[in-house]
Design a protein around this motif. Structure first.
Motif, mmCIF file in Angstrom:
data_model
loop_
_atom_site.group_PDB
_atom_site.id
_atom_site.type_symbol
_atom_site.label_atom_id
_atom_site.label_comp_id
_atom_site.label_asym_id
_atom_site.label_seq_id
_atom_site.Cartn_x
_atom_site.Cartn_y
_atom_site.Cartn_z
ATOM 1 N N CYS A 8 0.843 -1.189 0.000
ATOM 2 C CA CYS A 8 0.000 0.000 0.000
ATOM 3 C C CYS A 8 0.878 1.237 0.000
ATOM 4 N N GLU A 9 0.561 2.185 -0.879
ATOM 5 C CA GLU A 9 1.259 3.462 -0.882
ATOM 6 C C GLU A 9 0.337 4.497 -0.245
ATOM 7 N N ALA A 10 0.796 5.074 0.843
ATOM 8 C CA ALA A 10 0.004 6.064 1.582
ATOM 9 C C ALA A 10 0.943 6.912 2.412
ATOM 10 N N SER A 11 0.548 8.159 2.636
ATOM 11 C CA SER A 11 1.328 9.064 3.478
ATOM 12 C C SER A 11 2.789 9.129 3.042
ATOM 13 N N ASN A 12 3.013 9.228 1.729
ATOM 14 C CA ASN A 12 4.370 9.335 1.166
ATOM 15 C C ASN A 12 5.261 8.171 1.579
ATOM 16 N N ALA A 13 4.673 6.979 1.644
ATOM 17 C CA ALA A 13 5.455 5.797 1.997
ATOM 18 C C ALA A 13 4.834 4.565 1.348
ATOM 19 N N LEU A 14 5.682 3.554 1.151
ATOM 20 C CA LEU A 14 5.226 2.258 0.660
ATOM 21 C C LEU A 14 5.243 1.292 1.830
ATOM 22 N N TRP A 15 4.118 0.617 2.034
ATOM 23 C CA TRP A 15 3.983 -0.295 3.160
ATOM 24 C C TRP A 15 3.883 -1.724 2.656
ATOM 25 N N CYS A 58 -0.465 6.163 9.582
ATOM 26 C CA CYS A 58 -0.416 4.809 9.030
ATOM 27 C C CYS A 58 0.649 3.985 9.755
ATOM 28 N N CYS A 59 0.356 2.721 9.974
ATOM 29 C CA CYS A 59 1.352 1.820 10.546
ATOM 30 C C CYS A 59 0.959 0.377 10.278
ATOM 31 N N SER A 60 1.959 -0.481 10.202
ATOM 32 C CA SER A 60 1.743 -1.914 10.042
ATOM 33 C C SER A 60 1.833 -2.558 11.414
ATOM 34 N N VAL A 61 0.904 -3.461 11.727
ATOM 35 C CA VAL A 61 0.876 -4.090 13.050
ATOM 36 C C VAL A 61 0.777 -5.603 12.908
ATOM 37 N N ALA A 101 -1.906 -3.702 19.453
ATOM 38 C CA ALA A 101 -1.098 -4.553 18.575
ATOM 39 C C ALA A 101 0.320 -4.003 18.416
ATOM 40 N N GLN A 102 1.267 -4.916 18.270
ATOM 41 C CA GLN A 102 2.679 -4.540 18.102
ATOM 42 C C GLN A 102 2.899 -3.905 16.732
ATOM 43 N N VAL A 103 3.515 -2.733 16.701
ATOM 44 C CA VAL A 103 3.788 -2.029 15.447
ATOM 45 C C VAL A 103 5.042 -2.600 14.810
ATOM 46 N N GLU A 104 4.994 -2.830 13.488
ATOM 47 C CA GLU A 104 6.135 -3.335 12.730
ATOM 48 C C GLU A 104 6.723 -2.220 11.867
ATOM 49 N N ASP A 105 8.038 -2.231 11.744
ATOM 50 C CA ASP A 105 8.714 -1.206 10.943
ATOM 51 C C ASP A 105 8.872 -1.712 9.514
ATOM 52 N N LEU A 106 7.772 -1.696 8.763
ATOM 53 C CA LEU A 106 7.772 -2.187 7.383
ATOM 54 C C LEU A 106 7.419 -1.064 6.417
ATOM 55 N N ARG A 107 7.945 0.119 6.704
ATOM 56 C CA ARG A 107 7.621 1.315 5.933
ATOM 57 C C ARG A 107 8.826 1.771 5.108
ATOM 58 N N LEU A 108 8.569 2.021 3.826
ATOM 59 C CA LEU A 108 9.598 2.569 2.956
ATOM 60 C C LEU A 108 9.173 3.971 2.543
ATOM 61 N N PRO A 109 9.822 5.021 3.080
ATOM 62 C CA PRO A 109 9.442 6.388 2.688
ATOM 63 C C PRO A 109 9.610 6.581 1.186
ATOM 64 N N MET A 110 8.630 7.207 0.550
ATOM 65 C CA MET A 110 8.679 7.422 -0.892
ATOM 66 C C MET A 110 8.772 8.916 -1.188
ATOM 67 N N ARG A 165 16.662 -0.162 3.106
ATOM 68 C CA ARG A 165 15.259 -0.388 3.473
ATOM 69 C C ARG A 165 14.478 -0.984 2.305
ATOM 70 N N LEU A 166 14.770 -0.530 1.084
ATOM 71 C CA LEU A 166 14.136 -1.119 -0.092
ATOM 72 C C LEU A 166 14.464 -2.599 -0.180
ATOM 73 N N HIS A 167 15.716 -2.952 0.075
ATOM 74 C CA HIS A 167 16.122 -4.361 0.023
ATOM 75 C C HIS A 167 15.367 -5.183 1.069
ATOM 76 N N ILE A 168 15.149 -4.610 2.242
ATOM 77 C CA ILE A 168 14.393 -5.320 3.279
ATOM 78 C C ILE A 168 12.972 -5.590 2.813
#
Length: 225
Positions: A8-15, A58-61, A101-110, A165-168
Motif C-alpha cells: 500500500c502506498e500512503a502518506s508518502n510511503a510504501l507499506w 499509518c502503521c503496520s501491526v 497490537a505490536q507495530v512493525e517497521d515495514l515502511r519505505l518512505p517514498m 530499506r528497499l532491500h528489506i
C-alpha cells in the motif's frame, strides 16, 4: 491479512503487509493498494471519533491469533448490529486489541520529487545493481550532493539507508512467497547469503529464517484455535 501479499502506498510511503499483519490507515488518508493472488484478508472500517487510542498515522501491526479470531467473528456480524448487545462488546474488544497490537517497521518512505521517483523505480526494478550514489546521480542527471540532499529532505534517509530499506521490503516479499535466502541474496546483489543475513538481522533484529518461521507459527496458531 490472512494469506497472500499486499502493498500500500500512503502518506508518502510504501507499506509491506505480509501474512499475519495488518495496515492501519486513518480516515481521510489517500492510499493505493495492490494485492498478489491468492489473497485472503479483511477490511475493518472504524468511525474516526469512535476510538481515540488508535494510531494517528499509518502503521503496520502484527495480528495476534486472538485478534485474528476476533476479526473472523466480527466479519460475520450484520452491518447494523445492536449497539447494546454482545456484538458491540465484541467490536469493543477488537478495537482494544487493534490499539494494543505490536507495530512493525515495514515502511519505505517514498519521495515526491519526479527525479527521485524515477530513481526509486529504477532501484526497485534493478535491486541487484550495486552502482554507487555518484553513478546513480549521473544517471538521474543531477549532482551527488543534490540527490542526497533531496532524498534526506523527502524521506529522512540517506541514499544508502533508503536502498537498504528497499532491500528489506523486497526480501520480505520474496521470502513470504517461498524464495530461499540464497536466491534472495543473489537477486538483491549481495556477494553471499551470509552478508545478506547480517544486513537483515541488523535491520529487523532477527535472521530471515527466524522471521519467516515466526510468521508460519503465527498462522498455525491461528488455524489451530
Amino acid at each position: 491479512m490472512h494469506r497472500g501479499e499486499m502493498t500500500c502506498e500512503a502518506s508518502n510511503a510504501l507499506w509491506l503487509v505480509p501474512p499475519q499483519s495488518a495496515l492501519w490507515i486513518p480516515g481521510g488518508t489517500s492510499h493505493r493498494i495492490k494485492v498478489r493472488a491468492p489473497f485472503e484478508g479483511f477490511s475493518l472500517f472504524v468511525e474516526p471519533d469512535t476510538v481515540t487510542t488508535l494510531p494517528g498515522a499509518c502503521c503496520s501491526v502484527v495480528v495476534s491469533p486472538l485478534l485474528r479470531e476476533l476479526l473472523f467473528r466480527a466479519a460475520a456480524l450484520p452491518v447494523l448490529y445492536p449497539l447494546d448487545g454482545k456484538e458491540a462488546r465484541l467490536i469493543s474488544v477488537v478495537l482494544d486489541e487493534l490499539a494494543a497490537a505490536q507495530v512493525e517497521d515495514l515502511r519505505l518512505p517514498m519521495p515526491t520529487d519526479a527525479r527521485l521517483r524515477r530513481l526509486a523505480e529504477a532501484l526497485t526494478a534493478r535491486p541487484a545493481d550495486g552502482a554507487t550514489m555518484d553513478a546513480w546521480a549521473r544517471r538521474m542527471g543531477m549532482g551527488t550532493r543534490t540527490l542526497n540532499r533531496l532524498l534526506v529532505r523527502e524521506t529522512g534517509m540517506s541514499f544508502g539507508r533508503w536502498r537498504q530499506r528497499l532491500h528489506i521490503i523486497l526480501a520480505l516479499q520474496w521470502l513470504t512467497r517461498g524464495a530461499s535466502v540464497q536466491s534472495v541474496a543473489v537477486d538483491l546483489g549481495y556477494e553471499s547469503a551470509s552478508s545478506f543475513v547480517t544486513m537483515f538481522r541488523k535491520a529487523l533484529g532477527t535472521s530471515p529464517a527466524r522471521y519467516i518461521t515466526r510468521r508460519i507459527d503465527l498462522a498455525r496458531a491461528g488455524e489451530g484455535d
